[in-house]
Write a protein that holds these residues in place. Sequence first.
Motif, PDB file in Angstrom:
ATOM      1  N   TYR A 217       4.044 -12.137  26.313  1.00  0.00           N
ATOM      2  CA  TYR A 217       2.745 -13.230  25.962  1.00  0.00           C
ATOM      3  C   TYR A 217       2.857 -14.477  26.331  1.00  0.00           C
ATOM      4  N   LEU A 218       3.093 -13.913  28.448  1.00  0.00           N
ATOM      5  CA  LEU A 218       2.889 -14.797  29.225  1.00  0.00           C
ATOM      6  C   LEU A 218       0.961 -14.069  29.725  1.00  0.00           C
ATOM      7  N   THR A 219       0.131 -14.082  28.465  1.00  0.00           N
ATOM      8  CA  THR A 219      -1.256 -14.239  29.140  1.00  0.00           C
ATOM      9  C   THR A 219      -1.779 -15.418  28.129  1.00  0.00           C
ATOM     10  N   PRO A 220      -2.803 -15.520  28.631  1.00  0.00           N
ATOM     11  CA  PRO A 220      -3.969 -15.983  28.090  1.00  0.00           C
ATOM     12  C   PRO A 220      -4.288 -16.437  26.641  1.00  0.00           C
ATOM     13  N   GLU A 221      -3.756 -15.167  26.324  1.00  0.00           N
ATOM     14  CA  GLU A 221      -3.960 -14.690  24.890  1.00  0.00           C
ATOM     15  C   GLU A 221      -3.491 -15.420  24.303  1.00  0.00           C
ATOM     16  N   LEU A 222      -2.104 -15.870  24.307  1.00  0.00           N
ATOM     17  CA  LEU A 222      -0.538 -16.119  24.146  1.00  0.00           C
ATOM     18  C   LEU A 222      -0.178 -17.198  24.082  1.00  0.00           C
ATOM     19  N   PHE A 223      -0.346 -17.718  25.055  1.00  0.00           N
ATOM     20  CA  PHE A 223       0.072 -18.519  26.015  1.00  0.00           C
ATOM     21  C   PHE A 223      -0.762 -19.525  26.682  1.00  0.00           C
ATOM     22  N   ARG A 224      -1.032 -20.911  26.046  1.00  0.00           N
ATOM     23  CA  ARG A 224      -1.721 -21.662  26.925  1.00  0.00           C
ATOM     24  C   ARG A 224      -0.992 -23.346  26.974  1.00  0.00           C
ATOM     25  N   ILE A 225      -1.360 -23.909  28.244  1.00  0.00           N
ATOM     26  CA  ILE A 225      -0.628 -25.083  28.969  1.00  0.00           C
ATOM     27  C   ILE A 225      -1.900 -25.856  28.745  1.00  0.00           C
ATOM     28  N   GLY A 226      -1.874 -27.344  27.185  1.00  0.00           N
ATOM     29  CA  GLY A 226      -2.851 -28.174  27.741  1.00  0.00           C
ATOM     30  C   GLY A 226      -2.209 -28.988  28.233  1.00  0.00           C
ATOM     31  N   ALA A 227      -3.483 -29.354  29.737  1.00  0.00           N
ATOM     32  CA  ALA A 227      -3.061 -30.742  30.920  1.00  0.00           C
ATOM     33  C   ALA A 227      -3.903 -31.111  31.438  1.00  0.00           C
ATOM     34  N   SER A 228      -4.175 -32.210  31.342  1.00  0.00           N
ATOM     35  CA  SER A 228      -5.603 -32.564  31.876  1.00  0.00           C
ATOM     36  C   SER A 228      -5.299 -33.511  33.065  1.00  0.00           C
ATOM     37  N   ALA A 229      -3.881 -33.055  33.604  1.00  0.00           N
ATOM     38  CA  ALA A 229      -4.181 -33.748  35.401  1.00  0.00           C
ATOM     39  C   ALA A 229      -2.233 -32.189  36.373  1.00  0.00           C
ATOM     40  N   LEU A 230      -2.194 -32.040  35.138  1.00  0.00           N
ATOM     41  CA  LEU A 230      -1.876 -30.180  36.197  1.00  0.00           C
ATOM     42  C   LEU A 230      -2.267 -29.974  37.599  1.00  0.00           C
ATOM     43  N   LEU A 231      -3.142 -29.108  37.415  1.00  0.00           N
ATOM     44  CA  LEU A 231      -4.304 -28.317  38.056  1.00  0.00           C
ATOM     45  C   LEU A 231      -3.887 -29.181  39.365  1.00  0.00           C
ATOM     46  N   ASN A 232      -3.874 -30.719  39.966  1.00  0.00           N
ATOM     47  CA  ASN A 232      -4.184 -31.220  41.497  1.00  0.00           C
ATOM     48  C   ASN A 232      -2.496 -30.367  41.666  1.00  0.00           C
ATOM     49  N   ASP A 233      -1.726 -30.834  40.818  1.00  0.00           N
ATOM     50  CA  ASP A 233      -0.535 -30.182  41.245  1.00  0.00           C
ATOM     51  C   ASP A 233      -0.325 -28.874  41.767  1.00  0.00           C
ATOM     52  N   ILE A 234      -0.279 -27.958  41.088  1.00  0.00           N
ATOM     53  CA  ILE A 234      -0.161 -26.258  41.328  1.00  0.00           C
ATOM     54  C   ILE A 234      -0.632 -26.202  42.578  1.00  0.00           C
TER      55      ILE A 234
END
Length: 432
Positions: free
Chosen positions: A394-411
């Motif tokens: 389940y840890l693939t984009p086909e079965l797991f998504r994270i909806g986020a507007s302000a997360l990528l910058n922190d990653i």
Amino acid sequence: MCSRFMSYLEKRFACLGKNGDEDCSSDERSDNNDDNCESSQSHGDSYQEDSFKSYSEEESSGEDVVESTGRRGSRNSNYEVNRSTTIGSTNTIAKPEASKSADGQSKRTPTKGNNWKDVKLRVADLGWVNRSCVNDQAVKGRIQDLLSSRLIHADHQAEWLARSIQCIDLTTLAGDDCPSNVARLCSKAANPLSDNLADALHIKCGKLTTGAVCVYPARVADACIGIERLGANIPVASVATGFPTGQTSLKIRLEEIEFAVQSGAKEIDIVINRELALAQKWGELYNELVMMRQACGESHMKSILAVGELCNLTNVYKASLVAMMAGSDFIKTSTGKETVNATLPIGLVMCRAIRAYNRKTGFKVGFKPAGGIRTSKDVLQWMTLMKEELGDDYLTPELFRIGASALLNDIERNLASHADGGYFLAEEMPMA
Ligand SMILES: O=C[C@H](O)COP(=O)(O)O
């Protein structure tokens, strides 16, 4: 930069997209409670008893997260459900075929729509829904266990963070969204890490993108243009059905789905009718969702439960089941606009519903936590939950998504500090 670290990253990132059991600090995946946490009495007549051998009542323990109440085989007598309706989509979003590009890196191929009219039927089993009951204390205990003993080891966090990027639905859902900020969102989705950082991490940025971009229906056309201009292979997702509240007529909600699909959205994030859920009108909710599924056509449907407005965990579990029975490709926690959005206990309950549904029907439905997910630490916790509760598949984009507007910058900041050893201010990161 430490050469040992660089060689480690090189090795790790070459494996992006592969599953690695060794990456959780726990020695083995916890199956504690696993087989016993869903209703063992939930054998509605929609399914074959043979399918549930691993769910025998003898296996039940006192630590169930979800319990069954009432009599085996009892059915909801209050509502007629059209059980023969053709409603299904295929059980998963089509899995991108991993192919190797010239540089040997994994390459995603386009996610194709499902031929949803021809696939195996999903059916409503409201007896199962009505009998399910969540044990709040067991949920709390399981989350404490996850947070205390099953976190991803520090040595592996960079790989997991990079891997999480391909699962992000990079989102903008603001009143002042316009073509230019949507274009910028698309650019970020197609190039989630700066060139410098990608070089330092030995990642070919062109091969790493977010899972989707997510916008309002009126901005779908802009997003499609933006993605096309970049030559990227990223689906455009649209919220719909009166997002975030759903407080408009069913006719208008369905028309909005059709508008988003016609504008080019390949994924539709619908909101469920909270009034029906709170009034326990599961049959009516199912019928609405079936109509929404039909309006989505070949686009995938993600059903937002707005868990913060469902009053209790049992309602979250029941709404999850109904949404899956009605053909959702994903179930999603929140709009990001409620007071309470994605929390781990709620996520656990939804994951257990996904697991129970998969074991009963064979359908794999994806999970999308969304709302308030802002930090790398948050992401690692959600990935731990997924790995522990649903497994690596389940840890693939086909079965797991994270909806986020302000997360990528922190990653990005986190990966930069892994690569450089330094600390970066948010404004030091490109395209923050
Ligand atoms: O679906 C995505 C959410 O609306 C995003 O919520 P957020 O802005 O709290 O990250």
